[in-house]
Motif scaffolding. Structure first.
Motif, PDB file in Angstrom:
ATOM      1  N   LEU A   9       0.789  -1.236   0.000  1.00 60.80           N
ATOM      2  CA  LEU A   9       0.000   0.000   0.000  1.00 60.80           C
ATOM      3  C   LEU A   9       0.823   1.288   0.000  1.00 60.80           C
ATOM      4  N   ALA A  10       2.138   1.195  -0.014  1.00 67.19           N
ATOM      5  CA  ALA A  10       2.944   2.425  -0.002  1.00 67.19           C
ATOM      6  C   ALA A  10       2.657   3.294  -1.216  1.00 67.19           C
ATOM      7  N   VAL A  11       2.513   2.687  -2.382  1.00 65.40           N
ATOM      8  CA  VAL A  11       2.265   3.475  -3.598  1.00 65.40           C
ATOM      9  C   VAL A  11       0.878   4.122  -3.576  1.00 65.40           C
ATOM     10  N   PRO A  12      -0.209   3.378  -3.345  1.00 69.19           N
ATOM     11  CA  PRO A  12      -1.531   4.027  -3.306  1.00 69.19           C
ATOM     12  C   PRO A  12      -1.631   5.133  -2.260  1.00 69.19           C
ATOM     13  N   LEU A  13      -0.948   4.972  -1.130  1.00 64.51           N
ATOM     14  CA  LEU A  13      -1.053   5.963  -0.053  1.00 64.51           C
ATOM     15  C   LEU A  13       0.068   6.995  -0.078  1.00 64.51           C
TER      16      LEU A  13
END
Length: 596
Positions: A338-342
């Motif tokens: 989830l690092a990229v989406p957030l």
């Protein structure tokens, strides 16, 4: 011709997607064919009947859902404490929404519940203002002034619910649910990299599982049967499959999902629509791109709740090192997905989670909502490591360039400056004085003057300048309005900062709500983004910028500088105090603290 027209109109009314023009041409080609006309009219009538039947079926289903929802609400309302809580929460929301409300009114409404007031002050001291108040905020009026009307009202709502949980073994599971929600709220607030959505992140993450708590409180037997069915399927508690299965079984049991129940209760309690909309969980539609601004907050809060559940499921056995490694691995798995989406930087996340868990551990002890789980330590790093940067963190020499676009991951903060006891003491004294003025209803202009004076003295600045939104330019510019210090009144009119679109460093930082310390204005990366008037006439070697933002709108900014580069240092504690001073002024400007 009349038959041809009525057939065409019937087709149009029956199905908007039907190719009406082609049908009319076909009929016109052979107007004398009665069989064709009759067939067309019969088909139109059939389509119209099907459409009407479908609409009636949908209306009946909606009416049945509403009726079942209201029956559920009636069951909840039969509980003796629900009506009193509803009255209390609606009163809090009414006061919080009032433009003329003062802190005394809201604190007076909360103070009717002595036990809840004590817990609320513990929460403020442990989770919000331990740095600003040193853990010694004992006045609820001051807590209201620090946190704001809406925030403290809704946090009070959560504590009211917690106070009503059954004692003993029957309430243990619900207290753990409350504890998980608190951990999720702290994580969401920590990870949020949108200044416009930072305030709401804590509240929405806190209440995304309100339906589960309400159902466990008011429909305990039903919830026990639902969870037993999930266990029989060997679904991991808190997993996506478990959550989806629980929602499906809830719909089968009550005709409503847990989220629907929570949102209806929140509506009856008078909570704002923005919070009610955020209470619906949402997962990213694409793991390879940043979330859109519209979906970001819901995705962030859903992810924070998922991570909180995963952290609290980790085993308590094993050595401290083994538990630390398990926790670190859990956070790294979360970051990998989830690092990229957030828009998060994965590297400092284990340390960030550690700092959040330390706060949560303290809350767990003081409020008593579940077992305390030891916080993980990142391998080879101490527990005093700095948190990842986000809007509101100061940019230091290691990350002093303008903030990256919203879709980019925020950079980790550099090592924080050492605390300056004299500076912190001066800022704490200023905070006390400003709090008293806010509570007494002082005008925003008076608060701006006081805050400017206190910043000038506490930080030993060369000058401080206050810029405010200029209405004559459609609100798209900030203009220097007042100043204190060396040549401040002469230089203030030079501060002409465009916001939409920002064309230089000041406008970019203000539009992003980024509290920023520029240590060396001669740095080539910085110098090329500074406006000519600052380079040529202000000629400051270092400066700090504290934008004033409310509801996504830039109201103004505080600017303070020194002549020599590298001479201004602000520790995390001092930054917290500065933010609190600034936030009190913003609250007064937004809600009105006096007559001008």
């Amino acid at each position: 011709m009349n038959s041809e027209t009525s057939a065409t109109e019937a087709l149009a009314s029956a199905s908007p997607d039907f190719p009406v023009a082609e049908a009319a041409v076909d009929l016109a080609a052979d107007p004398a064919d009665p069989a064709a006309l009759a067939a067309a009219e019969a088909e139109a009538a059939r389509l119209a009947a099907e459409r009407q039947a479908a609409q009636e079926a949908e209306d009946r289903a909606a009416a049945e859902r509403e009726a079942r929802l209201q029956r559920l609400m009636q069951r909840i309302a039969k509980h003796a404490d629900f009506a009193s809580m509803k009255d209390s929460t609606r009163l809090l929301q009414k006061i919080a929404r009032s433009e003329n409300a003062h802190a005394r009114a809201l604190s007076g409404a909360i103070s009717d519940d002595v036990a809840m007031t004590a817990k609320l002050l513990r929460l403020v001291n442990a989770a919000f203002y331990s740095s600003a108040g040193g853990g010694s905020i004992t006045s609820l009026q001051r807590a209201v002034a620090l946190m704001g009307f809406q925030t403290i009202g809704m946090v009070a709502n959560s504590l009211m619910l917690f106070e009503r949980l059954p004692k003993g073994a029957d309430g243990n599971r619900l207290r753990q649910e409350f504890g998980r929600a608190q951990l999720a709220a702290l994580l969401a607030h920590q990870f949020c990299n949108s200044s416009k959505q930072l305030d709401g992140a804590y509240l929405i993450a806190l209440f995304q599982n309100l339906g589960g708590m309400l159902a466990g409180l008011h429909f305990a037997d039903d919830m026990e049967a639902i969870e037993a069915a999930l266990q029989a399927r060997e679904l991991a508690e808190g997993s996506l499959a478990w959550q989806e299965g629980r929602e499906k079984l809830a719909r089968e049991q009550w005709g409503q999902g847990l989220e629907d129940i929570a949102i209806e209760v929140a509506r009856q309690w008078g909570w704002p629509e923005s919070v009610r909309m955020g209470m619906r969980t949402l997962r990213p539609s694409n793991l390879e791109r940043a979330c859109s601004p519209e979906e970001y907050q819901r995705v962030l809060c859903t992810a924070a709740n998922d991570l909180a559940a995963q952290l609290l499921k980790l085993p308590h056995s094993g050595s401290p090192e083994e538990r630390a490694e398990a926790r670190k691995a859990c956070v790294e798995r979360f970051a990998a997905e989830l690092a990229v989406p957030l828009g998060l930087d994965p590297e400092p996340m284990p340390e960030a989670v550690e700092s959040v868990k330390q706060v949560w551990d303290d809350l767990a002890q003081t409020l008593g909502f579940g077992a305390v789980v030891a916080a993980p330590a990142a391998a080879g790093k101490s527990s005093s490591s700095s948190k990842p940067a986000k809007p509101g963190d100061l940019a230091t020499p290691a990350n002093k360039a303008a903030p990256a676009p919203a879709a980019a991951a925020p950079r980790p903060a550099a090592r924080p400056a050492a605390a300056n006891p004299a500076m912190a003491e001066a800022l704490s004294s200023a905070l006390e004085q400003l709090s008293e003025m806010v509570l007494s209803g002082a005008a925003p202009g008076q608060l701006l003057q006081l805050c400017m004076k206190q910043m000038h003295e506490a930080l030993n600045l060369q000058r401080v300048i206050v810029c405010l939104r200029d209405a004559s330019h459609g609100g798209s510019y900030l203009k220097g309005r007042m100043g204190l210090g060396e040549r401040a009144t002469v230089l203030a009119p030079l501060f002409d900062i465009p916001l939409a679109p920002p064309t230089e460093l000041f406008g970019l930082l203000c539009s992003k709500g980024a509290d920023t310390l520029i240590s060396d204005t001669a740095d080539p990366v910085i110098a090329q983004r500074l406006p000519a008037w600052h380079r040529q006439q202000v000629r400051a070697g270092t400066f700090v910028l504290l934008p004033m933002v409310a509801g996504g709108q830039v109201l103004g900014t505080f600017y303070g500088d020194r002549a020599e580069a590298g001479t201004l240092h602000i520790s995390e504690r001092e930054l917290t105090l500065l933010k609190t001073l600034r936030n009190q002024v913003v609250m007064a400007m937004r809600f009105g603290g006096g007559k001008g």
